[in-house]
Design a protein around this motif. Structure first.
Motif, PDB file in Angstrom:
ATOM      1  N   ILE A 187       0.847  -1.194   0.000  1.00  0.00           N
ATOM      2  CA  ILE A 187       0.000   0.000   0.000  1.00  0.00           C
ATOM      3  C   ILE A 187       0.884   1.246   0.000  1.00  0.00           C
ATOM      4  CG2 ILE A 187      -1.725   1.332   1.273  1.00  0.00           C
ATOM      5  CD1 ILE A 187      -2.727  -1.261   2.501  1.00  0.00           C
ATOM      6  N   SER A 188       0.649   2.157  -0.938  1.00  0.00           N
ATOM      7  CA  SER A 188       1.349   3.439  -0.971  1.00  0.00           C
ATOM      8  C   SER A 188       0.328   4.566  -0.993  1.00  0.00           C
ATOM      9  CB  SER A 188       2.256   3.558  -2.202  1.00  0.00           C
ATOM     10  OG  SER A 188       3.397   2.741  -2.073  1.00  0.00           O
ATOM     11  N   ILE A 189       0.726   5.742  -0.483  1.00  0.00           N
ATOM     12  CA  ILE A 189      -0.183   6.883  -0.451  1.00  0.00           C
ATOM     13  C   ILE A 189       0.517   8.125  -0.952  1.00  0.00           C
ATOM     14  CG2 ILE A 189       0.382   7.391   1.971  1.00  0.00           C
ATOM     15  CD1 ILE A 189      -2.575   8.403   2.232  1.00  0.00           C
ATOM     16  N   LYS A 190      -0.237   8.935  -1.682  1.00  0.00           N
ATOM     17  CA  LYS A 190       0.206  10.264  -2.080  1.00  0.00           C
ATOM     18  C   LYS A 190      -0.748  11.251  -1.425  1.00  0.00           C
ATOM     19  CE  LYS A 190      -0.045  13.962  -4.916  1.00  0.00           C
ATOM     20  NZ  LYS A 190       0.061  14.700  -3.650  1.00  0.00           N
ATOM     21  N   PHE A 191      -0.191  12.101  -0.555  1.00  0.00           N
ATOM     22  CA  PHE A 191      -0.994  13.033   0.217  1.00  0.00           C
ATOM     23  C   PHE A 191      -1.436  14.218  -0.632  1.00  0.00           C
ATOM     24  CE2 PHE A 191       1.693  10.791   3.237  1.00  0.00           C
ATOM     25  CZ  PHE A 191       0.777  10.392   4.190  1.00  0.00           C
ATOM     26  N   GLN A 192      -2.381  14.997  -0.080  1.00  0.00           N
ATOM     27  CA  GLN A 192      -2.904  16.148  -0.818  1.00  0.00           C
ATOM     28  C   GLN A 192      -1.812  17.165  -1.105  1.00  0.00           C
ATOM     29  OE1 GLN A 192      -6.304  18.007   0.991  1.00  0.00           O
ATOM     30  NE2 GLN A 192      -6.258  19.772  -0.377  1.00  0.00           N
ATOM     31  N   SER A 193      -1.053  17.544  -0.070  1.00  0.00           N
ATOM     32  CA  SER A 193       0.068  18.467  -0.264  1.00  0.00           C
ATOM     33  C   SER A 193       1.319  17.643  -0.559  1.00  0.00           C
ATOM     34  CB  SER A 193       0.296  19.310   0.991  1.00  0.00           C
ATOM     35  OG  SER A 193      -0.843  20.084   1.279  1.00  0.00           O
ATOM     36  N   PRO A 194       2.116  18.074  -1.526  1.00  0.00           N
ATOM     37  CA  PRO A 194       3.301  17.288  -1.890  1.00  0.00           C
ATOM     38  C   PRO A 194       4.239  17.056  -0.702  1.00  0.00           C
ATOM     39  CG  PRO A 194       2.877  18.978  -3.541  1.00  0.00           C
ATOM     40  CD  PRO A 194       1.952  19.265  -2.385  1.00  0.00           C
ATOM     41  N   HIS A 195       4.596  15.814  -0.470  1.00  0.00           N
ATOM     42  CA  HIS A 195       5.560  15.445   0.557  1.00  0.00           C
ATOM     43  C   HIS A 195       6.843  15.026  -0.157  1.00  0.00           C
ATOM     44  CE1 HIS A 195       2.095  15.566   3.141  1.00  0.00           C
ATOM     45  NE2 HIS A 195       2.738  15.072   4.177  1.00  0.00           N
ATOM     46  N   ILE A 196       7.584  16.019  -0.634  1.00  0.00           N
ATOM     47  CA  ILE A 196       8.834  15.743  -1.337  1.00  0.00           C
ATOM     48  C   ILE A 196       9.957  16.498  -0.644  1.00  0.00           C
ATOM     49  CG2 ILE A 196       7.682  15.373  -3.554  1.00  0.00           C
ATOM     50  CD1 ILE A 196       8.517  18.192  -4.357  1.00  0.00           C
ATOM     51  N   TYR A 197      11.186  16.174  -1.035  1.00  0.00           N
ATOM     52  CA  TYR A 197      12.360  16.817  -0.458  1.00  0.00           C
ATOM     53  C   TYR A 197      12.796  17.941  -1.398  1.00  0.00           C
ATOM     54  CZ  TYR A 197      12.248  12.566   2.320  1.00  0.00           C
ATOM     55  OH  TYR A 197      11.848  11.539   3.140  1.00  0.00           O
ATOM     56  N   GLU A 198      12.413  19.163  -1.046  1.00  0.00           N
ATOM     57  CA  GLU A 198      12.617  20.311  -1.931  1.00  0.00           C
ATOM     58  C   GLU A 198      14.079  20.544  -2.269  1.00  0.00           C
ATOM     59  OE1 GLU A 198      10.317  22.602  -3.100  1.00  0.00           O
ATOM     60  OE2 GLU A 198       8.482  21.886  -2.128  1.00  0.00           O
ATOM     61  N   ILE A 217      17.654  -0.406  -8.791  1.00  0.00           N
ATOM     62  CA  ILE A 217      17.404   1.021  -8.614  1.00  0.00           C
ATOM     63  C   ILE A 217      17.539   1.792  -9.919  1.00  0.00           C
ATOM     64  CG2 ILE A 217      18.263   3.142  -7.528  1.00  0.00           C
ATOM     65  CD1 ILE A 217      18.833   1.546  -5.021  1.00  0.00           C
ATOM     66  N   GLU A 218      18.606   1.556 -10.664  1.00  0.00           N
ATOM     67  CA  GLU A 218      18.828   2.329 -11.886  1.00  0.00           C
ATOM     68  C   GLU A 218      17.731   2.070 -12.914  1.00  0.00           C
ATOM     69  OE1 GLU A 218      20.990   4.685 -11.854  1.00  0.00           O
ATOM     70  OE2 GLU A 218      21.591   3.999  -9.858  1.00  0.00           O
ATOM     71  N   ALA A 219      17.305   0.826 -13.040  1.00  0.00           N
ATOM     72  CA  ALA A 219      16.243   0.493 -13.992  1.00  0.00           C
ATOM     73  C   ALA A 219      14.923   1.124 -13.570  1.00  0.00           C
ATOM     74  CB  ALA A 219      16.096  -1.021 -14.104  1.00  0.00           C
ATOM     75  N   VAL A 220      14.634   1.077 -12.269  1.00  0.00           N
ATOM     76  CA  VAL A 220      13.385   1.661 -11.766  1.00  0.00           C
ATOM     77  C   VAL A 220      13.395   3.178 -11.953  1.00  0.00           C
ATOM     78  CG1 VAL A 220      11.988   2.084  -9.706  1.00  0.00           C
ATOM     79  CG2 VAL A 220      12.949  -0.187 -10.128  1.00  0.00           C
ATOM     80  N   ALA A 242       5.979   7.073  -4.927  1.00  0.00           N
ATOM     81  CA  ALA A 242       5.158   5.946  -4.476  1.00  0.00           C
ATOM     82  C   ALA A 242       5.227   4.790  -5.466  1.00  0.00           C
ATOM     83  CB  ALA A 242       3.714   6.398  -4.287  1.00  0.00           C
ATOM     84  N   VAL A 243       5.277   5.116  -6.761  1.00  0.00           N
ATOM     85  CA  VAL A 243       5.294   4.090  -7.800  1.00  0.00           C
ATOM     86  C   VAL A 243       6.578   3.266  -7.756  1.00  0.00           C
ATOM     87  CG1 VAL A 243       5.439   3.768 -10.314  1.00  0.00           C
ATOM     88  CG2 VAL A 243       3.682   5.260  -9.341  1.00  0.00           C
ATOM     89  N   THR A 244       7.688   3.862  -7.317  1.00  0.00           N
ATOM     90  CA  THR A 244       8.953   3.120  -7.281  1.00  0.00           C
ATOM     91  C   THR A 244       8.861   1.870  -6.416  1.00  0.00           C
ATOM     92  OG1 THR A 244       9.834   4.405  -5.407  1.00  0.00           O
ATOM     93  CG2 THR A 244      10.343   5.206  -7.640  1.00  0.00           C
ATOM     94  N   LEU A 245       7.926   1.864  -5.461  1.00  0.00           N
ATOM     95  CA  LEU A 245       7.766   0.711  -4.571  1.00  0.00           C
ATOM     96  C   LEU A 245       6.859  -0.359  -5.171  1.00  0.00           C
ATOM     97  CD1 LEU A 245       7.422   2.578  -1.157  1.00  0.00           C
ATOM     98  CD2 LEU A 245       9.462   1.491  -2.134  1.00  0.00           C
ATOM     99  N   MET A 305      -2.695   1.985  -4.627  1.00  0.00           N
ATOM    100  CA  MET A 305      -2.254   3.368  -4.476  1.00  0.00           C
ATOM    101  C   MET A 305      -3.407   4.212  -3.945  1.00  0.00           C
ATOM    102  SD  MET A 305       0.305   5.624  -5.191  1.00  0.00           S
ATOM    103  CE  MET A 305       1.201   5.223  -6.682  1.00  0.00           C
ATOM    104  N   LEU A 306      -3.164   4.916  -2.849  1.00  0.00           N
ATOM    105  CA  LEU A 306      -4.133   5.835  -2.279  1.00  0.00           C
ATOM    106  C   LEU A 306      -3.728   7.256  -2.648  1.00  0.00           C
ATOM    107  CD1 LEU A 306      -4.283   4.308   1.341  1.00  0.00           C
ATOM    108  CD2 LEU A 306      -5.582   3.617  -0.681  1.00  0.00           C
ATOM    109  N   LEU A 307      -4.659   8.003  -3.235  1.00  0.00           N
ATOM    110  CA  LEU A 307      -4.385   9.379  -3.650  1.00  0.00           C
ATOM    111  C   LEU A 307      -5.379  10.309  -2.964  1.00  0.00           C
ATOM    112  CD1 LEU A 307      -3.902   8.879  -7.516  1.00  0.00           C
ATOM    113  CD2 LEU A 307      -2.139   8.879  -5.735  1.00  0.00           C
ATOM    114  N   ASP A 308      -4.861  11.290  -2.222  1.00  0.00           N
ATOM    115  CA  ASP A 308      -5.711  12.241  -1.515  1.00  0.00           C
ATOM    116  C   ASP A 308      -5.722  13.561  -2.279  1.00  0.00           C
ATOM    117  OD1 ASP A 308      -7.287  13.541   0.297  1.00  0.00           O
ATOM    118  OD2 ASP A 308      -5.897  13.408   1.981  1.00  0.00           O
TER     119      ASP A 308
END
Length: 257
Positions: free
Chosen positions: A102-113, A132-135, A169-172, A177-180
């Motif tokens: 199970i993976s989730i993408k939150f409403q506000s982006p949770h990325i490393y700016e 890793i490189e192929a993914v 999330a897709v890399t896993l 996939m849960l999308l908010d």
């Protein structure tokens, strides 16, 4: 898919709840969450079939985000059970749910700016044994950010940041996939890009549960729609039936029945 075994997993109740012949990948049984005197999720029985795109809609305060947080383990239910891929994960730790698929993408982006696009995609891959490189190559192409792989994530547009987080999330390689609210604040073109990305991932077999307010977007991607109101399931069915439901139009779409 096969879920890693866990001593806290109770298989038999899950089979009893979903039925051994059903194709449900996710289901809840009498799920309830109270915050003091407020019942945010009220005895919800809910099912998502493997391979479908299920949209979850409802007015503000209906319990949509709380339901997602219960599924991911960010919140613990007051009562009820959650089953995923034939196993009971009600008491499972959040990281174990990710390992289960199970993976989730939150409403506000949770990325490393401060990291580059590619570095952001590497973060979730550190805890896997995937190539890793192929993914990375495949994911960068899929989210249409290959040309910006070396750019800081802070330089991306809002829509690009949303695509990047979906890519993380897709890399896993999740089964679900849960999308908010994935298109909140997006332009028409950015919304179309996200719809195309979801459809592409769905075509490859990924199952989606999407919380969204944008009904035009829901029309583009949904197979089945569940409507929450005051913490309970009001109705569910194909988008055409939902939009023609007088109670839904009155409560959610703001029309007079």
């Amino acid at each position: 898919m096969s879920t890693p075994q866990d001593p806290n997993v109770r298989e038999q109740p899950a089979v009893a709840a979903t039925g051994s012949s059903r194709e449900a990948i996710l289901s809840t049984n009498g799920l309830k969450k109270k915050f003091g005197g407020l019942t945010a999720v009220d005895s919800v029985d809910f099912t998502v079939d493997e391979g479908e795109i299920r949209c979850l809609i409802g007015p503000n305060g209906a319990g949509k985000s709380t339901l997602l947080e219960l599924i991911t383990g960010q919140l613990s239910p007051t009562d009820g059970d959650i089953y995923f891929d034939g196993n009971d994960l009600t008491d499972m730790e959040p990281h174990r749910r990710m390992d289960a698929g199970i993976s989730i993408k939150f409403q506000s982006p949770h990325i490393y700016e401060s990291l580059t696009v590619e570095q952001n995609l590497r973060v979730p891959l550190q805890r896997t044994d995937r190539d890793i490189e192929a993914v990375l190559e495949r994911t960068l192409a899929r989210i249409a950010l290959a040309e910006k792989a070396d750019e800081p994530a802070s330089d991306l547009s809002h829509g690009e940041k949303q695509r990047l987080e979906i890519g993380m999330a897709v890399t896993l390689d999740p089964a679900l996939m849960l999308l908010d609210e994935p298109v909140a604040g997006m332009s028409v073109d950015e919304t179309a890009d996200i719809a195309e990305l979801i459809q592409s991932l769905h075509d490859d077999g990924m199952t989606f549960l999407v919380v969204e307010h944008d009904m035009e977007f829901v029309r583009k991607i949904s197979e089945q729609v569940t409507v929450l109101n005051q913490g309970s399931v009001l109705t569910q069915g194909p988008i055409e039936a939902i939009e023609n439901n007088e109670e839904v139009r009155r409560i959610y779409l703001g029309e007079n029945a």
